[in-house]
Design an enzyme around this catalytic site. Structure first.
Site, mmCIF file in Angstrom:
data_model
loop_
_atom_site.group_PDB
_atom_site.id
_atom_site.type_symbol
_atom_site.label_atom_id
_atom_site.label_comp_id
_atom_site.label_asym_id
_atom_site.label_seq_id
_atom_site.Cartn_x
_atom_site.Cartn_y
_atom_site.Cartn_z
ATOM 1 N N ARG A 1 -22.749 35.813 6.581
ATOM 2 C CA ARG A 1 -23.242 36.400 7.848
ATOM 3 C C ARG A 1 -22.440 35.969 9.066
ATOM 4 O O ARG A 1 -22.950 35.952 10.188
ATOM 5 C CB ARG A 1 -24.726 36.079 8.059
ATOM 6 N N LYS B 1 -13.174 45.114 17.507
ATOM 7 C CA LYS B 1 -13.555 46.164 16.553
ATOM 8 C C LYS B 1 -12.941 45.812 15.211
ATOM 9 O O LYS B 1 -11.728 45.635 15.107
ATOM 10 C CB LYS B 1 -13.033 47.524 17.005
ATOM 11 N N GLU C 1 0.849 53.050 22.475
ATOM 12 C CA GLU C 1 -0.383 52.496 23.072
ATOM 13 C C GLU C 1 -0.062 51.786 24.400
ATOM 14 O O GLU C 1 -0.866 51.797 25.334
ATOM 15 C CB GLU C 1 -1.072 51.520 22.109
ATOM 16 N N LYS D 1 -6.461 45.909 28.224
ATOM 17 C CA LYS D 1 -7.500 46.078 27.211
ATOM 18 C C LYS D 1 -8.618 45.059 27.416
ATOM 19 O O LYS D 1 -9.799 45.383 27.315
ATOM 20 C CB LYS D 1 -6.925 45.978 25.793
ATOM 21 N N GLU E 1 -18.461 50.074 23.899
ATOM 22 C CA GLU E 1 -18.032 51.448 24.126
ATOM 23 C C GLU E 1 -19.179 52.370 24.535
ATOM 24 O O GLU E 1 -19.459 53.377 23.894
ATOM 25 C CB GLU E 1 -17.309 52.006 22.884
ATOM 26 N N ARG F 1 -14.779 52.119 27.746
ATOM 27 C CA ARG F 1 -13.881 51.793 26.631
ATOM 28 C C ARG F 1 -13.318 53.052 25.968
ATOM 29 O O ARG F 1 -12.237 53.026 25.382
ATOM 30 C CB ARG F 1 -14.613 50.900 25.619
ATOM 31 N N ASN G 1 -8.915 55.849 24.453
ATOM 32 C CA ASN G 1 -8.600 56.852 23.438
ATOM 33 C C ASN G 1 -7.836 58.046 23.983
ATOM 34 O O ASN G 1 -7.840 59.113 23.377
ATOM 35 C CB ASN G 1 -9.895 57.341 22.767
ATOM 36 N N HIS H 1 -6.077 60.388 21.585
ATOM 37 C CA HIS H 1 -6.508 60.077 20.227
ATOM 38 C C HIS H 1 -7.280 61.220 19.576
ATOM 39 O O HIS H 1 -7.280 61.344 18.351
ATOM 40 C CB HIS H 1 -7.348 58.792 20.220
ATOM 41 N N HIS I 1 -5.965 62.243 16.236
ATOM 42 C CA HIS I 1 -6.709 62.147 14.972
ATOM 43 C C HIS I 1 -6.656 63.462 14.222
ATOM 44 O O HIS I 1 -6.607 63.487 12.984
ATOM 45 C CB HIS I 1 -8.168 61.757 15.236
ATOM 46 N N HIS J 1 0.119 56.123 13.276
ATOM 47 C CA HIS J 1 -0.929 56.342 14.278
ATOM 48 C C HIS J 1 -0.344 56.559 15.681
ATOM 49 O O HIS J 1 -0.700 57.511 16.372
ATOM 50 C CB HIS J 1 -1.884 55.150 14.258
HETATM 51 N N1 LIG Z 1 -9.614 47.406 15.834
HETATM 52 C C1 LIG Z 1 -9.075 48.190 16.735
HETATM 53 O O1 LIG Z 1 -9.480 48.210 17.893
HETATM 54 C C2 LIG Z 1 -7.915 49.048 16.330
HETATM 55 C C3 LIG Z 1 -7.128 49.655 17.321
HETATM 56 C C4 LIG Z 1 -5.998 50.370 16.925
HETATM 57 C C5 LIG Z 1 -5.695 50.479 15.558
HETATM 58 N N2 LIG Z 1 -6.512 49.897 14.621
HETATM 59 C C6 LIG Z 1 -6.190 49.973 13.193
HETATM 60 O O2 LIG Z 1 -4.943 49.351 12.985
HETATM 61 C C7 LIG Z 1 -4.327 49.925 11.844
HETATM 62 C C8 LIG Z 1 -2.893 50.219 12.182
HETATM 63 O O3 LIG Z 1 -2.250 49.021 12.507
HETATM 64 P P1 LIG Z 1 -0.676 48.834 12.398
HETATM 65 O O4 LIG Z 1 -0.026 49.948 13.114
HETATM 66 O O5 LIG Z 1 -0.387 47.461 12.781
HETATM 67 O O6 LIG Z 1 -0.389 49.111 10.839
HETATM 68 P P2 LIG Z 1 -0.255 48.129 9.575
HETATM 69 O O7 LIG Z 1 -1.177 47.005 9.639
HETATM 70 O O8 LIG Z 1 -0.318 49.012 8.378
HETATM 71 O O9 LIG Z 1 1.238 47.576 9.729
HETATM 72 C C9 LIG Z 1 2.316 48.485 9.675
HETATM 73 C C10 LIG Z 1 3.371 48.066 8.620
HETATM 74 O O10 LIG Z 1 4.147 47.005 9.154
HETATM 75 C C11 LIG Z 1 4.175 45.915 8.235
HETATM 76 N N3 LIG Z 1 4.315 44.723 9.052
HETATM 77 C C12 LIG Z 1 3.399 44.151 9.853
HETATM 78 N N4 LIG Z 1 3.932 43.179 10.571
HETATM 79 C C13 LIG Z 1 5.222 43.083 10.206
HETATM 80 C C14 LIG Z 1 6.296 42.269 10.617
HETATM 81 N N5 LIG Z 1 6.149 41.373 11.587
HETATM 82 N N6 LIG Z 1 7.484 42.424 10.010
HETATM 83 C C15 LIG Z 1 7.661 43.378 9.061
HETATM 84 N N7 LIG Z 1 6.686 44.214 8.668
HETATM 85 C C16 LIG Z 1 5.478 44.070 9.239
HETATM 86 C C17 LIG Z 1 2.878 46.036 7.493
HETATM 87 O O11 LIG Z 1 2.915 45.340 6.250
HETATM 88 C C18 LIG Z 1 2.781 47.549 7.331
HETATM 89 O O12 LIG Z 1 3.586 47.970 6.252
HETATM 90 C C19 LIG Z 1 -5.141 51.153 11.469
HETATM 91 O O13 LIG Z 1 -5.924 50.849 10.342
HETATM 92 C C20 LIG Z 1 -6.040 51.359 12.689
HETATM 93 O O14 LIG Z 1 -7.281 51.933 12.352
HETATM 94 C C21 LIG Z 1 -7.595 49.178 14.991
HETATM 95 ZN ZN LIG Z 2 -4.721 53.968 18.951
#
Ligand SMILES: NC(=O)c1ccc[n+]([C@@H]2O[C@H](COP(=O)([O-])OP(=O)(O)OC[C@H]3O[C@@H](n4cnc5c(N)ncnc54)[C@H](O)[C@@H]3O)[C@@H](O)[C@H]2O)c1
Ligand SMILES: [Zn+2]
Length: 443
Positions: A200, A222, A264, A306, A316, A320, A324, A327, A331, A344
């Protein structure tokens, strides 16, 4: 500063340019930072920097404390600190190059003697040893376990999440343990959700390693996983103890991932920080060339934006949602075109162009903003239009089930007024949306 008290009827407009002042203070113990440079402080806060410890006094007036050092300090590996103010769930974001070589930063946020690092095979192969070193150096009482997940958005699911719980339970971790997320947004979201639900709720630290995660997903709490019927449908709001951003980790990030994260960064400028957008216009080539000072500044400024939005509207209820911008269109591109085809940030870039086009058609912004958005995205090697296979119908069908539909009305984030101002509204002429969709789709 706009109020968030009046929810959304019919629309809220935001011109939340940061109205904070800068001042300079000297660290009381410069040896901690290996330099005698001044520390500039954004926001109505005062800061006291001691050896091995950063004490930040709160500002009750603006409900947000943002304390940042200068670019000169970053060269000397001093952490910039952006503090997210959420009452007793407040936490610092440390930003700088070589921070993983400063074990005391991480160690002061580890609770208990047991740590579980959650990473993937790509990031773990490069950085896991370094992180284990940072957790254990001079700290022999701490024991570190790790779980290495497969890399990819398609593994952001319940089955893979179970591997984290398997490891935690097999290792007999108790409530006093700390989970550490080492990776991009996928790992951060999954590890955060695992930390929120294991026993928990256990302590949690984010070490984001993509631009996307450093400027966006690691900040704001999030967390979650995908369901086969939709992205991020299962999750929780859960804040970390700290976020540690070592900008050196970006040296190994693929170019496309770097650019995706910059979408972003550009977004923050457009929705609320015109000065930051202008800075990006002057420095985009430095960012693309991974100039460490330029990246650190862009990350800092993005985190400040942010953090400010999240501290005003954590769950949100309104403000917040402005994060987006682009987005909803984005999406639709991710869903219609198939996840994994475009990153993304790439989909968001095309989506921002569409949102900006629509804002212009509605007469809410002038044409110079449209041109500037195109130009900066092109310089960041990001798309400025959706894939050619996208149709008006594909957009409409995905947008109809968007989370921002209320009473059958699709609310959108659109720009309105001078650069740096946006609205979140369902109160717009439908013809504007139809015209934009037709302008960007062949059928
Ligand atoms: N929680 C939130 O508020 C929020 C906001 C935006 C996005 N997200 C989420 O984030 C995710 C996307 O994140 P992302 O773009 O970081 O993608 P990701 O985590 O898939 O990373 C992208 C790629 O880069 C590689 N990688 C990461 N760091 C590296 C480094 N330093 N050197 C070499 N390779 C590296 C990873 O292994 C992966 O293959 C989605 O699931 C999305 O829903 C969440
Ligand atoms: Zn985004």
């Amino acid at each position: 500063m706009a109020s968030t008290a009046n929810a959304f009827s019919p629309s809220l407009s935001y011109n939340l340019n940061t109205k904070t002042k800068s001042s300079t203070l000297k660290p009381s113990s410069p040896s901690f930072f290996q330099t005698r440079s001044n520390v500039s402080v954004r926001g109505l806060c005062s800061v006291e920097l001691n050896r091995g410890r950063v004490a930040v006094s709160r500002s009750s007036r603006i409900g947000l404390r943002i304390c940042a050092s200068t670019a000169e300090l970053m060269e000397a590996k001093a952490p910039t600190i952006v503090d997210v103010d959420l009452g007793n769930r407040s936490y610092p974001i440390y930003i700088g190059s070589g921070l993983l070589d400063q074990p005391e930063l991480l160690q002061r946020h580890v609770h208990g003697k047991r740590v579980l690092v959650v990473t993937n095979n790509t990031v773990g192969a490069i950085y896991l040893d370094k992180v284990v070193g940072a957790l254990t150096r001079g700290n022999p009482n701490v024991s570190v376990e790790s779980v290495i997940l497969p890399d990819g958005e398609k593994y952001k699911d319940m089955d893979t999440l179970m591997k984290v719980f398997d490891k935690a339970i097999e290792s007999r971790l108790d409530r006093r343990c700390t989970f550490v997320a080492l990776g991009g947004g996928v790992i951060g979201d999954m590890c955060g959700y695992a930390a929120a639900s294991f026993l928990r709720g256990v302590n949690f630290i984010q070490i984001p390693t993509t631009v996307m995660a450093q400027v966006d997903s690691s900040v704001g709490g999030k967390t979650g996983i995908n369901h086969r019927l939709g992205k991020n449908l299962i999750g929780a709001f859960y804040q970390p103890q700290c976020v540690l951003i070592d900008t050196n980790t970006l040296n190994t990030l693929p170019d496309r991932e770097l650019a995706s994260g910059l979408a972003e960064v550009i977004k923050y400028g457009l929705i609320r920080d015109a000065e930051f957008f202008e800075w990006q216009e002057k420095n985009m080539e430095r960012l693309m060339a991974r100039d460490p000072n330029a990246l650190a500044y862009a990350i800092k400024r993005s985190c400040e934006n942010k953090a400010e939005v999240v501290s005003l509207d954590e769950k949100e209820s309104g403000l917040r949602a402005t994060l987006n911008l682009g987005h909803t269109f984005g999406h639709a591109i991710e869903t219609g075109f198939g996840y994994g085809q475009w990153l993304h940030g790439e989909a968001v870039a095309a989506g921002m162009v569409m949102a900006v086009d629509m804002s212009y058609r509605l007469g809410w912004i002038d044409s110079s903003i449209v041109k500037r958005v195109h130009s900066i995205l092109e310089r960041a090697k990001l798309p400025t239009a959706p894939p050619e296979t996208m149709t008006v119908e594909m957009f409409k069908s995905v947008m109809a089930v968007d989370k921002k539909v209320a009473d059958g009305l699709l609310r959108l984030i659109l720009l309105k007024g001078p650069l740096g101002n946006c609205v979140f509204t369902g109160d717009y002429d439908r013809k504007g949306l139809d015209d934009t969709l037709r302008a960007f789709c062949k059928s």
